[in-house]
Design a protein around this motif. Structure first.
Motif, PDB file in Angstrom:
ATOM      1  N   TYR A  69       2.813  -1.979   1.758  1.00  0.00           N
ATOM      2  CA  TYR A  69       3.751  -1.022   0.960  1.00  0.00           C
ATOM      3  C   TYR A  69       4.993  -0.975   1.199  1.00  0.00           C
ATOM      4  CZ  TYR A  69       4.237   2.883  -2.341  1.00  0.00           C
ATOM      5  OH  TYR A  69       4.465   3.624  -3.742  1.00  0.00           O
ATOM      6  N   THR A  70       5.920  -1.536   0.572  1.00  0.00           N
ATOM      7  CA  THR A  70       7.252  -1.711   1.140  1.00  0.00           C
ATOM      8  C   THR A  70       8.406  -0.873   0.229  1.00  0.00           C
ATOM      9  OG1 THR A  70       7.715  -3.793  -0.421  1.00  0.00           O
ATOM     10  CG2 THR A  70       7.016  -4.341   1.925  1.00  0.00           C
ATOM     11  N   GLY A  71       9.519  -0.804   0.874  1.00  0.00           N
ATOM     12  CA  GLY A  71      10.736  -0.081   0.411  1.00  0.00           C
ATOM     13  C   GLY A  71      11.340   0.702   1.415  1.00  0.00           C
ATOM     14  N   PRO A  72      12.435   1.417   0.980  1.00  0.00           N
ATOM     15  CA  PRO A  72      13.233   2.143   1.717  1.00  0.00           C
ATOM     16  C   PRO A  72      12.611   3.209   2.300  1.00  0.00           C
ATOM     17  CG  PRO A  72      14.381   1.855  -0.308  1.00  0.00           C
ATOM     18  CD  PRO A  72      12.908   1.487  -0.524  1.00  0.00           C
ATOM     19  N   TYR A  90       7.129   6.562  -6.993  1.00  0.00           N
ATOM     20  CA  TYR A  90       6.347   5.554  -6.344  1.00  0.00           C
ATOM     21  C   TYR A  90       6.571   5.650  -4.594  1.00  0.00           C
ATOM     22  CZ  TYR A  90       6.115   3.149 -10.836  1.00  0.00           C
ATOM     23  OH  TYR A  90       5.732   2.997 -12.133  1.00  0.00           O
ATOM     24  N   LEU A  91       6.073   6.998  -4.132  1.00  0.00           N
ATOM     25  CA  LEU A  91       6.416   7.213  -2.898  1.00  0.00           C
ATOM     26  C   LEU A  91       5.155   7.536  -2.269  1.00  0.00           C
ATOM     27  CD1 LEU A  91       8.694  10.545  -3.823  1.00  0.00           C
ATOM     28  CD2 LEU A  91       9.404   8.206  -3.024  1.00  0.00           C
ATOM     29  N   PHE A  92       5.108   7.045  -0.856  1.00  0.00           N
ATOM     30  CA  PHE A  92       3.886   6.914  -0.181  1.00  0.00           C
ATOM     31  C   PHE A  92       4.335   7.627   1.061  1.00  0.00           C
ATOM     32  CE2 PHE A  92       0.848   5.704   2.844  1.00  0.00           C
ATOM     33  CZ  PHE A  92      -0.128   5.304   2.002  1.00  0.00           C
ATOM     34  N   GLY A  93       3.560   8.819   1.186  1.00  0.00           N
ATOM     35  CA  GLY A  93       3.925   9.837   2.426  1.00  0.00           C
ATOM     36  C   GLY A  93       3.258   8.976   3.651  1.00  0.00           C
ATOM     37  N   LEU A  94       4.280   9.201   4.753  1.00  0.00           N
ATOM     38  CA  LEU A  94       3.816   8.495   5.979  1.00  0.00           C
ATOM     39  C   LEU A  94       3.049   9.699   6.902  1.00  0.00           C
ATOM     40  CD1 LEU A  94       6.878   6.559   6.862  1.00  0.00           C
ATOM     41  CD2 LEU A  94       4.667   5.919   5.987  1.00  0.00           C
ATOM     42  N   GLU A  98       7.139  13.738   7.639  1.00  0.00           N
ATOM     43  CA  GLU A  98       8.395  14.042   7.264  1.00  0.00           C
ATOM     44  C   GLU A  98       9.103  12.979   6.516  1.00  0.00           C
ATOM     45  OE1 GLU A  98      10.464  14.939  11.073  1.00  0.00           O
ATOM     46  OE2 GLU A  98       8.899  16.651  11.500  1.00  0.00           O
ATOM     47  N   HIS A  99       8.451  11.821   6.383  1.00  0.00           N
ATOM     48  CA  HIS A  99       8.946  10.877   5.744  1.00  0.00           C
ATOM     49  C   HIS A  99       8.028  10.052   4.652  1.00  0.00           C
ATOM     50  CE1 HIS A  99      11.305  10.962   9.395  1.00  0.00           C
ATOM     51  NE2 HIS A  99      12.138  10.177   8.770  1.00  0.00           N
ATOM     52  N   VAL A 100       8.959   9.447   3.817  1.00  0.00           N
ATOM     53  CA  VAL A 100       7.881   8.793   2.686  1.00  0.00           C
ATOM     54  C   VAL A 100       8.656   7.268   2.427  1.00  0.00           C
ATOM     55  CG1 VAL A 100       7.439  10.637   1.555  1.00  0.00           C
ATOM     56  CG2 VAL A 100       9.618   9.503   0.800  1.00  0.00           C
ATOM     57  N   ILE A 101       8.087   6.382   2.081  1.00  0.00           N
ATOM     58  CA  ILE A 101       8.338   4.958   1.521  1.00  0.00           C
ATOM     59  C   ILE A 101       8.462   5.064   0.043  1.00  0.00           C
ATOM     60  CG2 ILE A 101       7.807   2.342   1.383  1.00  0.00           C
ATOM     61  CD1 ILE A 101       6.063   2.874   3.838  1.00  0.00           C
ATOM     62  N   ASP A 102       9.577   4.644  -0.232  1.00  0.00           N
ATOM     63  CA  ASP A 102       9.887   4.648  -2.181  1.00  0.00           C
ATOM     64  C   ASP A 102       9.565   3.303  -2.243  1.00  0.00           C
ATOM     65  OD1 ASP A 102      11.129   4.964  -4.325  1.00  0.00           O
ATOM     66  OD2 ASP A 102      13.049   5.522  -3.672  1.00  0.00           O
TER      67      ASP A 102
END
Length: 182
Positions: A69-72, A90-94, A98-102
């Motif tokens: 799962y890639t992205g900023p 298309y956000l993936f919670g880490l 506190e952060h997500v991958i867009d």
């Protein structure tokens, strides 16, 4: 962003998906050994579950790495600012909360299912999509999103159709927590 249509072929191998870093082996360590890396042929097309989905054109073995799962990386606050009024993200919670991958790659199109054939593993800040069982060519790939936050009014409906569908993309724990608040 990956274009969608009737069918869009994306030959993907795990090495291609992570060209900026060495691949991660099934044990979570970096390696230059390609023994665990199998070529993948993934396509995006209309989904039986929801909108567009990702299908494999080749069989995939259990525990094989399918893609990343890639992205900023964004803070939750940045993502809220960007997507406040967007009906689709298309956000993936880490794991840090506190952060997500867009999501900007093919993995962003993998749909949720309450009876998935894949799982997402976070390893050293990277999200790897791995097969939970042998997957036949032509099958749609899916993993359990296990959502854990969102607007209280948003039920995040699930359309997977699995026999034990929860009716929501929220995790079982989140659904219990939401009922206790009401």
């Amino acid at each position: 962003m990956v274009e969608t249509g009737t069918e869009f072929s994306v030959p993907v191998s795990f090495r291609q998906a992570v060209t900026s870093q060495e691949p991660i082996s099934s044990t979570g360590t970096t390696t230059t050994d390609n023994a665990n890396l199998e070529p993948m042929a993934l396509v995006i097309r209309r989904s039986q579950i929801h909108a567009d989905g990702v299908y494999t054109t080749l069989p995939i073995r259990k525990r094989a790495v399918v893609t990343e799962y890639t992205g900023p990386r964004l803070t939750n606050s940045q993502a809220d600012d960007i997507y406040e009024h967007s009906p689709r993200t298309y956000l993936f919670g880490l794991v840090d909360g506190e952060h997500v991958i867009d999501g900007d790659g093919i993995a962003a199109f993998i749909n949720h299912c309450c009876d998935p054939n894949c799982e997402a593993d976070e390893i050293k800040g990277r999200v790897i999509i791995r097969a939970m069982r042998n997957i036949d060519a032509g099958e749609e790939l899916a993993y359990d999103y296990n959502l854990y936050d969102g607007d209280p009014e948003d039920s995040a409906p699930c359309w997977c159709g699995a026999k034990k569908c929860r009716g929501s993309m929220y995790s079982a724990k989140e659904l219990v927590d939401r009922k206790s608040v009401v």
